[in-house]
Design a protein around this motif. Structure first.
Motif, PDB file in Angstrom:
ATOM      1  N   GLU A 190       0.826  -1.218   0.000  1.00 34.58           N
ATOM      2  CA  GLU A 190       0.000   0.000   0.000  1.00 34.58           C
ATOM      3  C   GLU A 190       0.854   1.259   0.000  1.00 34.58           C
ATOM      4  O   GLU A 190       0.320   2.375   0.006  1.00 34.58           O
ATOM      5  N   GLY A 191       2.181   1.104   0.048  1.00 33.33           N
ATOM      6  CA  GLY A 191       3.067   2.262   0.040  1.00 33.33           C
ATOM      7  C   GLY A 191       3.351   2.840   1.401  1.00 33.33           C
ATOM      8  O   GLY A 191       4.058   3.847   1.513  1.00 33.33           O
ATOM      9  N   ASP A 192       2.827   2.214   2.463  1.00 35.05           N
ATOM     10  CA  ASP A 192       3.106   2.688   3.819  1.00 35.05           C
ATOM     11  C   ASP A 192       3.957   1.669   4.552  1.00 35.05           C
ATOM     12  O   ASP A 192       4.517   0.760   3.954  1.00 35.05           O
ATOM     13  N   ASN A 193       4.079   1.834   5.848  1.00 38.52           N
ATOM     14  CA  ASN A 193       4.914   0.960   6.678  1.00 38.52           C
ATOM     15  C   ASN A 193       6.348   0.878   6.151  1.00 38.52           C
ATOM     16  O   ASN A 193       6.994  -0.164   6.211  1.00 38.52           O
ATOM     17  N   GLU A 194       6.836   2.000   5.649  1.00 41.31           N
ATOM     18  CA  GLU A 194       8.227   2.037   5.207  1.00 41.31           C
ATOM     19  C   GLU A 194       9.150   1.784   6.399  1.00 41.31           C
ATOM     20  O   GLU A 194       8.883   2.250   7.509  1.00 41.31           O
ATOM     21  N   ASN A 195      10.227   1.058   6.151  1.00 46.21           N
ATOM     22  CA  ASN A 195      11.192   0.833   7.215  1.00 46.21           C
ATOM     23  C   ASN A 195      12.594   0.819   6.640  1.00 46.21           C
ATOM     24  O   ASN A 195      12.831   0.345   5.528  1.00 46.21           O
ATOM     25  N   ARG A 229      -7.544   3.907   8.380  1.00 51.56           N
ATOM     26  CA  ARG A 229      -8.091   4.091   7.039  1.00 51.56           C
ATOM     27  C   ARG A 229      -7.114   3.619   5.963  1.00 51.56           C
ATOM     28  O   ARG A 229      -7.451   3.594   4.775  1.00 51.56           O
ATOM     29  N   GLY A 230      -5.925   3.209   6.385  1.00 58.50           N
ATOM     30  CA  GLY A 230      -4.937   2.720   5.437  1.00 58.50           C
ATOM     31  C   GLY A 230      -5.197   1.317   4.931  1.00 58.50           C
ATOM     32  O   GLY A 230      -4.443   0.812   4.099  1.00 58.50           O
ATOM     33  N   ARG A 231      -6.246   0.632   5.431  1.00 64.32           N
ATOM     34  CA  ARG A 231      -6.563  -0.705   4.953  1.00 64.32           C
ATOM     35  C   ARG A 231      -8.069  -0.812   4.706  1.00 64.32           C
ATOM     36  O   ARG A 231      -8.882  -0.389   5.541  1.00 64.32           O
ATOM     37  N   ASP A 232      -8.424  -1.445   3.578  1.00 69.32           N
ATOM     38  CA  ASP A 232      -9.837  -1.555   3.209  1.00 69.32           C
ATOM     39  C   ASP A 232     -10.636  -2.331   4.243  1.00 69.32           C
ATOM     40  O   ASP A 232     -11.788  -1.993   4.535  1.00 69.32           O
ATOM     41  N   TRP A 233     -10.017  -3.390   4.797  1.00 63.62           N
ATOM     42  CA  TRP A 233     -10.771  -4.202   5.749  1.00 63.62           C
ATOM     43  C   TRP A 233     -11.087  -3.429   7.029  1.00 63.62           C
ATOM     44  O   TRP A 233     -12.077  -3.735   7.708  1.00 63.62           O
ATOM     45  N   GLY A 308     -23.177   8.905  13.190  1.00 66.37           N
ATOM     46  CA  GLY A 308     -22.385   8.525  14.352  1.00 66.37           C
ATOM     47  C   GLY A 308     -20.934   8.935  14.194  1.00 66.37           C
ATOM     48  O   GLY A 308     -20.597   9.803  13.381  1.00 66.37           O
ATOM     49  N   ALA A 309     -20.061   8.311  14.951  1.00 72.14           N
ATOM     50  CA  ALA A 309     -18.628   8.641  14.930  1.00 72.14           C
ATOM     51  C   ALA A 309     -17.819   7.370  14.734  1.00 72.14           C
ATOM     52  O   ALA A 309     -18.170   6.307  15.259  1.00 72.14           O
ATOM     53  N   TYR A 310     -16.725   7.488  13.982  1.00 70.56           N
ATOM     54  CA  TYR A 310     -15.790   6.391  13.752  1.00 70.56           C
ATOM     55  C   TYR A 310     -14.490   6.719  14.491  1.00 70.56           C
ATOM     56  O   TYR A 310     -13.537   7.227  13.913  1.00 70.56           O
ATOM     57  N   LEU A 311     -14.478   6.437  15.776  1.00 70.57           N
ATOM     58  CA  LEU A 311     -13.303   6.778  16.575  1.00 70.57           C
ATOM     59  C   LEU A 311     -12.056   6.022  16.121  1.00 70.57           C
ATOM     60  O   LEU A 311     -10.944   6.518  16.248  1.00 70.57           O
ATOM     61  N   SER A 312     -12.235   4.823  15.568  1.00 68.29           N
ATOM     62  CA  SER A 312     -11.076   4.009  15.210  1.00 68.29           C
ATOM     63  C   SER A 312     -10.320   4.560  14.013  1.00 68.29           C
ATOM     64  O   SER A 312      -9.187   4.128  13.743  1.00 68.29           O
ATOM     65  N   ASP A 313     -10.896   5.493  13.269  1.00 66.08           N
ATOM     66  CA  ASP A 313     -10.188   6.053  12.118  1.00 66.08           C
ATOM     67  C   ASP A 313      -8.877   6.718  12.522  1.00 66.08           C
ATOM     68  O   ASP A 313      -7.937   6.787  11.732  1.00 66.08           O
ATOM     69  N   ALA A 314      -8.826   7.227  13.729  1.00 74.60           N
ATOM     70  CA  ALA A 314      -7.619   7.922  14.185  1.00 74.60           C
ATOM     71  C   ALA A 314      -6.582   6.980  14.770  1.00 74.60           C
ATOM     72  O   ALA A 314      -5.459   7.385  15.053  1.00 74.60           O
TER      73      ALA A 314
END
Length: 919
Positions: A190-195, A229-233, A308-314
């Motif tokens: 996905e282009g993230d989790n660079e290390n 939000r970085g993963r569809d699931w 409602g609110a999606y607290l897990s997005d953060a």
């Protein structure tokens, strides 16, 4: 045609005590026909005895440096946690909702907790990195490691407290000659989790070969996955909630359902009121108006659809972690009989991860507040409503973020040598220190929010001010407008939020001496022994900010802590050969150990181990052990400062609800946890298949007096049913009212884990000079019986959900195939997580079988290396090649999480490339 690359006399012994699972190298040098295999005198982590060819009856698994290289491992804990017997309970992906331990990387054998297995470095206890005795593996350098030995059985008699489920011994490569350099880059699909990783190690003989130096340094920077939000699931927002269609038992509708698009019903970013009353079910818009709120299908605190609110997005999926490590080791032979050694390392780990957005659940808004929309104020005036409760998410404040730094220092100096041809001795001093700082930025301060939300008009100036400022209670108060997203000013947001801070310093000092050798010649061989003494002192001091000490922040509120203890120990171990294979064709030996321990806190205790190894045939070995193991109470469990809280308690003596004082405190009377550990296994290395090793080991770890806490309500209920020890914690007032409850940790719980570990390994040498290796490791847990209160026991084996804390899959396996030549190598690895239940306590009445049954997951990893020159090698790999998403296992919490990162891969497909050079 293939050639045998492992000496037969070594094969059974290596499989019995040490299961080598390297990427493909042989466990021994090729032997010529008729040559006897020469054992090096070593100390295997399951025993203190130095003996050529001795294999202790306790199973040991060894991870070599070749295995680390094949997996592209940048952290020891990542590789160890892949072993089937381990559970990744505290890792950068599993601590995303851990406000104090986010980003830490801990090893947890049998899922019993990271403080119930002991971490050693070169056979010496590592300084803990928190108040509960766990070790953050982030502070241990990787490139300097030669191997990691894992003892999968109780070892307190050999190594002391905490070795209940086993021992993890990290061993440095003190024979390195020359310079090693390694650089690596990785990124997810996905282009993230660079290390990024850059490491070096240098070793050399010095002083005419009388000494050896080793210097190593690691730098690792993992950017993580900063929000879900970085993963569809995860963006599906799955959640578990009460089933609104459920009318009771037998109606065909389960009590709970799992659905997508689940949001928090209680609040959203604009601010709402709950249904009911003249001001019920309102939503406040940014333009200063109020409308009827759109509701979805409500189930408890959540709803499907609606506003409602999606607290897990953060919330982060993987916490970003930066690591810096440096170490040095020096060995010098003073004369033929005495050597000096020194080890020193310093490590720093930095992490920063968003936890959750601030939530405001029921802030009182008084009539006359100038921010109240005109239509709402009119309704309040018409109905005589003095106030209402506002429910809102503090989106404008920024997510509450955990920022942590661990600085670790460890220094060892010692002497070792020989007294005679078969006696050796060792004496050393070790100093260790861990400095841990943890901050929670953007943390809501409840008392300031209450003052800021009580806004009024200053009659002298006509400006909106806090009532607290007008009365002089807090002249710095800034009024806050909570009506509509984006309404709070930055000044108001700064006033109602702050940074919770804690600074912890933990020190450890150890002085130890030991001696080992052969006592005398027995009827079947020499009687060998090892014995010694050890003194250890540990101290901890934690300082916190004033707001945290007063428990005024929305979350965490770390408390001051200061305490110390010392422990004096004496230990002994013996190896007694009972049958000599050279004389009777069978070998039998007894291995026993005893340790006397005197803690300044919990007193004295005796731990012991007895084991047998029996070789009825030259291709079969049987082994068995039984041991008494302990975990002494940690500083954080004994010395916690008393925190005064208040809680509504249902009083079963009167039927009333009492507002009672709750005194949360440490417990200086805690005793050690005790475990009775049993193992029984066999190792088979058949003559008809050179290079094949098979092993099976059964284990039973039975812990009593486990240190546990119970809720204040449970303390009262246990007292009501006749538990005298619980009544001692309750202070009654007039008429049997409950005035106060002392809630402290107690020796209450029982844990019992039973299962089978199995391994198959086959190494063959091909005619073209290549080595072909097959390996399979597995662990089947058929019972994990947990009773936190010591009474109500539940088997959590097979529970892979997020509802229960103690669950783990029944079956985990790890298999790999390697093909190695002098110029290139290929490696394939498969990780298997068996099927399980979302909640083992639930049947169809609670959750449908379709939702409760979680299928098995399998992850395929591929890697390869190519030797460019004699000194330079390039390598690369793909983890989770098939990009397998984790199963949907939502967390039932105000911030819903989509899966259980303890058991499943949440990153997805990822790539890494790098080079290694050795000069």
């Amino acid at each position: 045609m293939v050639k045998n690359i492992i000496g037969k006399s070594a094969l059974l012994g290596a499989a019995s005590g040490i299961a080598l699972i390297g990427a493909g190298g042989a466990v021994a040098q090729e032997t010529s026909q008729g040559d006897a295999f020469e054992f090096e005198e070593i100390v295997v982590s399951s025993s203190r005895i130095k003996k050529s060819g001795f294999e202790a009856p306790t199973p040991v698994t060894v991870l070599g440096s070749d295995e680390m290289e094949a997996r592209g491992t940048t952290n020891i804990a990542d590789l160890v946690n892949e072993l089937p017997g381990f559970t990744g309970t505290i890792t950068p992906t599993a601590t995303v909702l851990n406000s104090r331990g986010s980003g830490t990387n801990v090893v947890d054998l049998r899922g019993l907790g990271g403080n119930r297995n002991l971490v050693l470095v070169n056979g010496r206890r590592h300084v803990p990195t928190d108040e509960f005795g766990v070790v953050d593996m982030n502070v241990i350098p990787t490139l300097a490691v030669e191997r990691v030995e894992v003892v999968t059985g109780g070892a307190s008699a050999a190594w002391g407290s905490d070795a209940v489920s086993g021992v993890i011994n990290v061993i440095y490569d003190k024979t390195l000659e020359g310079m090693k350099v390694e650089a690596q880059y990785g990124v997810s699909d996905e282009g993230d989790n660079e290390n990024y990783r850059l490491s070096m190690a240098f070793g050399s003989k010095v002083a005419d070969d009388r000494g050896h130096i080793l210097i190593a340094a690691d730098y690792n920077d993992s950017k993580g996955i900063p929000d879900s939000r970085g993963r569809d699931w995860a963006a599906r927002h799955p959640g578990i909630l009460p089933n609104p269609a459920n009318t009771g038992a037998g109606d065909g509708n389960p009590a709970h359902i799992i659905a997508d698009d689940v949001s928090l019903f209680l609040a959203n970013n604009n601010g709402v009121t709950l249904p009911g009353g003249p001001l019920g079910n309102l939503e406040f818009l940014p333009d200063g108006t109020a409308v009827n709120r759109e509701l979805g299908t409500i189930g408890g605190l959540f709803m499907v659809g609606g506003s409602g609110a999606y607290l897990s997005d953060a919330t982060a999926i993987a916490i970003p972690v930066e690591r810096k490590n440096i170490m040095a080791a020096f060995d010098y032979k003073l004369n033929d009989d005495i050597s000096f050694y020194f080890e020193g390392n310093a490590g720093q780990s930095n992490s920063e991860g968003a936890l959750v957005e601030s939530f405001i659940f029921g802030e009182t808004i008084y009539s006359g507040n100038p921010y109240i929309p005109d239509s709402v104020q009119a309704t309040m005036d018409a109905t005589g409503t003095d106030s209402f409760s506002l429910y809102r998410i503090g989106h404008e404040f920024g997510p509450i973020t955990s920022v942590s730094q661990t600085n670790n220092y460890r220094f060892v100096g010692g002497l070792n040598g020989t007294l005679a041809s078969d006696w050796s001795w060792d004496v050393y001093y070790q100093y260790g220190r861990s400095d841990f700082s943890n901050n929670q930025t953007n943390n809501l301060i409840s008392s300031k929010l209450s003052m800021a939300s009580n806004a009024v008009v200053d009659p002298a100036t006509g400006e909106v001010v806090c009532a607290a400022a007008l009365s002089g209670v807090d002249t710095s108060c800034v009024p806050i407008n909570l009506f509509g997203a984006g309404s709070p000013s930055q000044a108001a947001a700064d006033y109602v939020t702050g940074t919770g801070m804690s600074q912890t310093a933990l020190k450890q000092q150890v002085v130890a001496a030991s001696i080992s050798g052969d006592l005398f010649e027995g009827w079947a061989g020499p009687i060998s022994t090892a014995f010694g003494v050890e003194y250890r002192k540990e101290s901890l001091k934690r300082e916190v900010d004033e707001v945290s000490e007063q428990a005024q922040f929305l979350i965490t509120n770390a408390q001051p802590l200061e305490g110390s203890y010392n422990v004096k120990e004496a230990f002994g171990e013996v190896l007694v050969p009972l049958l000599d294979a050279a004389e009777v064709g069978q070998a039998l030996s007894f291995n026993g150990a005893l340790r006397y321990t005197d803690y300044s806190t919990s007193g004295t205790v005796l731990t012991w181990k007895a084991g047998l190894t029996y070789d009825p045939l030259d291709e079969l070995r049987l082994r068995a052990t039984i041991s008494r193991d302990i975990r002494a109470p940690a500083i954080g469990e004994v010395f916690l400062k008393t925190l005064l809280l208040f809680e509504n308690i249902e009083n079963p003596f009167t039927g009333n609800v009492d507002l009672s004082q709750i005194l949360n405190t440490g417990n200086a009377e805690l005793q050690e946890e005790r475990a009775l550990t049993k193992t029984l296994g066999l190792v088979y290395s058949p003559n008809w298949a050179d290079g094949l090793r098979l092993s099976v080991d059964w284990y039973d770890i039975d812990i009593s007096d486990a240190i546990q806490s119970v809720s204040s309500q449970s303390i009262v209920e246990e007292c009501y049913t006749g538990g005298a020890e619980f009544c001692d914690l309750v202070q009654f007032g007039a008429g049997n009212s409950i005035r106060s409850i002392t809630n402290k940790l107690l020796n209450l719980g029982t844990y019992r884990v039973r299962g089978v570990d199995f391994e198959a390994q086959y190494n063959i040498g091909l005619d073209n000079g290549a080595d072909l290796g097959f390996k399979l490791l597995g662990s089947y847990v058929y019972a994990k019986d947990i009773a936190p209160d010591g009474v109500t026991e539940v088997n959590y084996a097979g529970d892979v959900g997020t509802h229960n804390l103690y669950g783990l899959p029944k079956l985990k396996m790890r298999g790999n195939v390697s093909y190695q030549t002098s110029s290139f190598g290929l490696y394939a690895n498969v990780r298997y997580v068996g099927s399980g239940k979302y909640n083992v306590l639930w049947g169809p009445e609670e959750l449908s079988d379709e939702s409760n049954n979680i299928g098995a997951e399998m992850y395929l990893d591929l890697s390869g290396r190519y030797q460019l020159t004699d000194t330079v090698e390039v390598y690369g790999g793909v983890n989770n090649v098939l990009d397998n998403d984790p199963p949907v296992i939502p967390l039932d919490f105000i911030s819903t999480a989509a899966t259980n990162p303890i058991h499943y891969d949440v990153v997805g497909r990822s790539f890494y490339v790098g080079f290694r050079a050795q000069f």
